[in-house]
Scaffold this motif. Structure first.
Motif: not given
Length: 321
Positions: A246, A251-252, A265, A294
């Motif tokens: 990430l 964001t990833y 995830s 996240a």
């Protein structure tokens, strides 16, 4: 008999506030034997020590982290100018004690391998928990074939501490092709472990960083080649959680290698009831901020120095999430 003596010695020492001399006379042993019995009581889990953090700098840091990210922050005090290795050991000890309190009967415990979790496993006191299960969250095989043994030993250590049933995840850390992963995810043996992972009650994981004083295992043990490291840098990747990469803004999804990664995830982690993230070291701060943005964690266990650096970075260099 020795366990009974350890219990009696600990009871008199911690709850009745008796001196070593009084305990020795009562049990008919020497003072040095009393000291060994009390130490044994701690090591065998007969005694569990908990601390209530008073108001002060550590508590304030915890409150600020909790308010900012909507988590429960556990800030561990450390000696000023302590090395990162020393801080990791102090935080690992606290994390091990908290996990001993949080894991209860019939729970499924998910574990992501890594340097930090390995340190925690070394401090777990025996705590038999009826009907519990420990499951590996991310694959571990690499091109040098050493990862399977490393992860297997770690899962076995944690399962042994809780007298739990271990479940390994027999896949690579990263597949060469996303299509291979998709095919493997249809296999019954893999689906069985994935089903257990979805029932995790409490997950334990650290944060990996591309550069840190205490190297993150995924970056120094043959899991990635030079071209992959170069691509991660180009993608502005700062670290990983459960071997899913990430950016600092959290964001990833568009990071290509994540399609080949075998860990859960951030979206999948968020479906689990309790997620315990443990982080130590200023070099891990960008990755930790990405993880917190996240929303991978419900609980954060961190040392004072790293916690202060997180808040300083937020104040001076905010990143839009």
């Amino acid at each position: 008999m020795r366990e009974d003596d350890a219990y009696r010695a600990a009871l008199m020492y911690y709850l009745q506030d008796q001196t070593m001399e009084v305990i020795a006379k009562t049990l008919g042993v020497s003072r040095s034997t009393v000291s060994r019995l009390i130490k044994s009581a701690r090591e065998e889990g007969i005694v569990r020590i908990s601390l209530r953090q008073p108001s002060g700098s550590g508590a304030d840091l915890g409150h600020r982290l909790s308010a900012t990210f909507g988590i429960k922050a556990h800030v561990v005090p450390v000696r000023e100018r302590a090395t990162e290795v020393h801080r990791l050991e102090q935080v690992a000890m606290v994390a091990a004690r908290l996990m001993g309190e949080w894991v209860s009967a019939d729970m499924v415990v998910g574990v992501a391998w890594g340097t930090t979790v390995t340190a925690i496993a070394g401090h777990l006191a025996p705590n038999p928990v009826r009907g519990s299960t420990v499951v590996q969250l991310n694959g571990a095989a690499n091109t040098f074939a050493g990862g399977v043994t490393y992860a297997g030993d770690l899962i076995a250590t944690i399962a042994g501490a809780f007298d739990s049933t271990p479940h390994l995840f027999p896949v690579p850390a990263f597949f060469d092709f996303a299509e291979t992963k998709a095919a493997m995810w249809r296999e019954r043996s893999v689906r069985r472990v994935l089903d257990i992972q979805r029932r995790v009650d409490i997950a334990l994981f650290g944060v990996g960083a591309l550069a840190a004083d205490v190297p993150s295992h995924v970056y120094n043990a043959g899991y990635l080649d030079d071209s992959e490291i170069t691509q991660l840098t180009a993608d502005r990747v700062v670290g990983d959680v459960c071997t899913v990469f990430l950016r600092e803004d959290g964001t990833y999804r568009d990071i290509a290698i994540n399609a080949r990664a075998t860990g859960p995830s951030p979206r999948e982690l968020r479906t689990l009831r309790r997620r315990v993230c443990v982080a130590v070291g200023e070099a891990k701060v960008p990755a930790l901020l990405g993880a917190l943005r996240a929303r991978v964690a419900t609980d954060l266990i961190i040392d004072e120095t790293t916690a202060r650096t997180v808040l300083e970075r937020l104040r001076h260099a905010p990143v839009a999430g």
